[in-house]
Scaffold this active site. Structure first.
Site, PDB file in Angstrom:
ATOM      1  N   ARG A  13     -10.094 -11.768   2.661  1.00 25.91           N
ATOM      2  CA  ARG A  13     -10.969 -12.870   2.210  1.00 25.91           C
ATOM      3  C   ARG A  13     -10.256 -14.213   2.276  1.00 25.91           C
ATOM      4  O   ARG A  13     -10.891 -15.243   2.440  1.00 25.91           O
ATOM      5  CB  ARG A  13     -11.498 -12.563   0.804  1.00 25.91           C
ATOM      6  CG  ARG A  13     -10.493 -12.580  -0.280  1.00 25.91           C
ATOM      7  CD  ARG A  13     -10.976 -11.897  -1.547  1.00 25.91           C
ATOM      8  NE  ARG A  13     -10.955 -10.435  -1.443  1.00 25.91           N
ATOM      9  CZ  ARG A  13     -11.338  -9.604  -2.394  1.00 25.91           C
ATOM     10  NH1 ARG A  13     -11.779 -10.071  -3.543  1.00 25.91           N
ATOM     11  NH2 ARG A  13     -11.270  -8.303  -2.226  1.00 25.91           N
ATOM     12  N   LYS A  21       0.838  -1.197   0.000  1.00 31.22           N
ATOM     13  CA  LYS A  21       0.000   0.000   0.000  1.00 31.22           C
ATOM     14  C   LYS A  21       0.875   1.250   0.000  1.00 31.22           C
ATOM     15  O   LYS A  21       1.973   1.220   0.561  1.00 31.22           O
ATOM     16  CB  LYS A  21      -0.867   0.029   1.273  1.00 31.22           C
ATOM     17  CG  LYS A  21      -1.977  -0.983   1.309  1.00 31.22           C
ATOM     18  CD  LYS A  21      -2.778  -0.858   2.607  1.00 31.22           C
ATOM     19  CE  LYS A  21      -3.878  -1.903   2.696  1.00 31.22           C
ATOM     20  NZ  LYS A  21      -4.945  -1.763   1.698  1.00 31.22           N
ATOM     21  N   ASP A  59      -7.312  -2.800  10.741  1.00 30.28           N
ATOM     22  CA  ASP A  59      -7.833  -3.863   9.896  1.00 30.28           C
ATOM     23  C   ASP A  59      -8.315  -5.083  10.702  1.00 30.28           C
ATOM     24  O   ASP A  59      -8.673  -6.111  10.130  1.00 30.28           O
ATOM     25  CB  ASP A  59      -6.763  -4.269   8.863  1.00 30.28           C
ATOM     26  CG  ASP A  59      -7.368  -4.693   7.535  1.00 30.28           C
ATOM     27  OD1 ASP A  59      -8.552  -4.370   7.287  1.00 30.28           O
ATOM     28  OD2 ASP A  59      -6.667  -5.369   6.762  1.00 30.28           O
TER      29      ASP A  59
HETATM   30  N1  BES Z   1      -7.915  -3.746   4.539  1.00 29.87           N
HETATM   31  C1  BES Z   1      -8.127  -3.423   3.177  1.00 29.87           C
HETATM   32  C2  BES Z   1      -9.445  -2.685   2.926  1.00 29.87           C
HETATM   33  C3  BES Z   1      -9.573  -1.295   3.486  1.00 29.87           C
HETATM   34  C4  BES Z   1      -9.286  -0.200   2.712  1.00 29.87           C
HETATM   35  C5  BES Z   1     -10.034  -1.113   4.775  1.00 29.87           C
HETATM   36  C6  BES Z   1      -9.439   1.067   3.227  1.00 29.87           C
HETATM   37  C7  BES Z   1     -10.179   0.167   5.301  1.00 29.87           C
HETATM   38  C8  BES Z   1      -9.887   1.253   4.526  1.00 29.87           C
HETATM   39  C9  BES Z   1      -8.152  -4.687   2.322  1.00 29.87           C
HETATM   40  O1  BES Z   1      -7.385  -5.739   2.777  1.00 29.87           O
HETATM   41  C10 BES Z   1      -7.672  -4.311   0.968  1.00 29.87           C
HETATM   42  O2  BES Z   1      -6.586  -3.833   0.849  1.00 29.87           O
HETATM   43  N2  BES Z   1      -8.490  -4.536  -0.033  1.00 29.87           N
HETATM   44  C11 BES Z   1      -8.139  -4.223  -1.380  1.00 29.87           C
HETATM   45  C12 BES Z   1      -8.731  -5.293  -2.260  1.00 29.87           C
HETATM   46  C13 BES Z   1      -8.281  -5.233  -3.690  1.00 29.87           C
HETATM   47  C14 BES Z   1      -6.795  -5.478  -3.795  1.00 29.87           C
HETATM   48  C15 BES Z   1      -9.030  -6.290  -4.480  1.00 29.87           C
HETATM   49  C16 BES Z   1      -8.735  -2.855  -1.720  1.00 29.87           C
HETATM   50  O3  BES Z   1      -9.798  -2.520  -1.221  1.00 29.87           O
HETATM   51  O4  BES Z   1      -8.083  -2.115  -2.452  1.00 29.87           O
HETATM   52 ZN    ZN Z   2      -7.053  -5.786   4.857  1.00 31.07          ZN
HETATM   53 ZN    ZN Z   3      -5.350  -5.617   2.124  1.00 33.54          ZN
END
Ligand code: BES
Ligand code: ZN
Ligand code: ZN
Length: 475
Positions: free
Chosen positions: A327, A253, A264
């Site tokens: 997931r 990220k 998280d």
């Molecule tokens: N923990 C994140 C989701 C998230 C984003 C929570 C912002 C709180 C605030 C999750 O694990 C994630 O990174 N999801 C990705 C999924 C994608 C790579 C398919 C996302 O949302 O970008």
């Molecule tokens: Zn996450």
């Molecule tokens: Zn993530």
């Protein structure tokens, strides 16, 4: 903060409908309010406290037809805020307008709102926030003792979730999160069983372990059993995402997206917080909380984009994006909830996708479900609790999109959008057709600035909805 009944303190708080006047105020004060154009609009506050003044706070409830429990929560919050600003220790609340609403519930909401005001996360500040307000006297004939007790326990549950979410990941990691659950819940008669890495391996949770393997801190899988109906009766399973930190892994990220990723594990925090409130209030319904806790980090051992991992169920998953890790961990936790415990239904709570925030905004929980009755009942509880919830639409095209090219499933669908929905549909593959609702709390689990009666940072959402839903299912 204590609540008592029918003591007349010097400082009075009147809650009034728009266009009405608080009872018993002087002509001069009434004229003054008129001059100020104060009418009692929703959230409008008049405060005059100090020697030689009226010692009065007026909080507007707005119009009668717009009354709701959430407006009473907000009114309680505004009242406590005004009292705290004037460093008041004790005050009397006067509330006589209930519209169509139940008196007791309205008082419950007023109490909750006042308690909400008392929360501050200052564990890491040298200067702690002071609180002065000690006693609130409710001027009413409504029976409030049980209400006060129940509401306090519920808000304590909310605050437990907030504290866990706000605390940085150097303190809250898989082992310490599990320890916290043991310490907080076992005294309340909840059995907490914690499994370490070797035991998780033996349980066949290889998908979960693949996410965990990049960190030096070992994962924990823990199960919290609250069984007031006895071990034979079916339980509602609550499965919380427990990523104590999500760096994104090799799909790393950007820095500013990563700072808040200590949050998280908000799903698992809400499971712990709601179990606390349920047990404290002796709600007669079996509930089993389940958390797969780990960190998603980078190292020579970490899982990589392009890996294919096998879940406990046997289904294989293509890791197209190491940042879609939630997931992958939940796949094993949900399958455990569906097959290894006596569950009648499953609710998972997860900070799962940024896409959900894009779809619904940061205040609303996004739901994906396979059971309309379960969803409708849960939605009523969320509405009652003042927590925003919306069901996301599912369709065959998106159901198709989660299939993998080299494995059974993909953990990240690159085309076609609907990322919050495909994430939910992925999870559905592991609930074995049991009635299930997925709650994506990526938005409402924490706020970047204070809003409504929520502080900046962790909100404790959806502890109240979980609590009120389970209470509605109790006999
Ligand atoms: N923990 C994140 C989701 C998230 C984003 C929570 C912002 C709180 C605030 C999750 O694990 C994630 O990174 N999801 C990705 C999924 C994608 C790579 C398919 C996302 O949302 O970008
Ligand atoms: Zn996450
Ligand atoms: Zn993530």
């Amino acid at each position: 903060m204590n609540f008592i009944k029918n003591s007349k303190f010097d400082v009075k708080v009147h809650f009034i409908l728009e266009g009405t006047e608080p009872k018993g105020i002087s002509k001069d004060l009434a004229a003054y309010l008129k001059d100020l154009d104060y009418k009692g609009a929703y959230k409008a506050v008049f405060s005059q406290i100090g020697p030689g003044t009226a010692n009065l706070v007026i909080v507007g409830l707005g119009k009668e037809e717009d009354l709701s429990l959430n407006r009473y929560r907000m009114a309680g919050f505004e009242a406590a805020k005004a009292l705290e600003a004037a460093k008041v220790q004790e005050a009397s609340y006067y509330l006589e307008d209930f519209g169509e609403l139940d008196k007791e519930e309205a008082f419950g909401a007023l109490i909750e709102g006042s308690l909400q005001q008392a929360y501050a996360f200052d564990d890491y500040k040298s200067e702690k926030s002071e609180s002065h307000l000690e006693t609130i006297s409710l001027m009413t004939d409504v029976e409030v003792d049980k209400l006060v007790e129940e509401t306090k326990n519920l808000v304590d549950g909310v605050n437990i979730a907030r504290k866990l979410v706000n605390t940085p990941s150097m303190e809250i990691y898989p082992e310490s999160l599990a320890d916290y659950a043991v310490e907080t819940l076992e005294d309340l008669g909840i059995k907490v069983t914690v499994y370490d890495k070797e035991q998780i391996k033996e349980m066949g949770m290889t998908a979960f372990l693949s996410v965990a393997q990049g960190s030096n801190r070992d994962p924990r899988f823990f199960v919290m059993e609250y069984l007031p109906e006895g071990a034979d009766a079916e339980a509602i399973a609550l499965v919380g995402k427990g990523l104590t930190y999500d760096s994104g892994g090799y799909a790393i990220k950007p820095a500013n997206g990563m700072v808040t990723m200590k949050t998280d594990m908000a799903g698992s925090a809400s499971v712990i917080g709601s179990l606390y409130a349920l047990a404290k209030n002796k709600v007669e319904k079996n509930v089993i909380g389940i958390v797969a806790a780990c960190e998603n980090l980078i190292s020579g051992k970490a899982y990589k984009n392009g890996d294919i991992v096998k879940s406990k169920k046997g289904t294989t998953i293509e890791i197209m994006n190491t940042d879609a890790e939630g997931r992958v961990t939940l796949a094993d936790a949900l399958y455990y909830a569906a097959t290894e415990v006596n569950s009648e239904s499953i609710i998972d709570i997860a900070t799962l996708t940024g896409a959900c925030i894009v779809a619904l905004g940061q205040h609303t929980i996004g739901a994906v479900t396979n059971d309309h009755k379960l969803f409708a009942d849960f939605k009523s509880a969320a509405d009652y609790s003042g927590e925003y919830l919306w069901e996301l639409p599912r369709n065959e095209e998106l159901e198709e999109a989660i299939k993998g090219s080299e494995a059974d499933l993909t953990n990240s669908v690159s085309k076609g959008g609907g990322g919050a929905i495909t994430a939910g549909l992925f999870l559905e593959q592991f609930v074995e057709d049991k009635p299930w609702v997925h709650l994506d709390i990526a938005g409402p689990s924490h706020f970047t600035s204070s809003w409504s009666y929520y502080p900046k940072g962790a909100t404790g959402i959806p502890v109240k909805s979980l609590y009120n839903y389970i209470k509605s299912q109790a006999k």
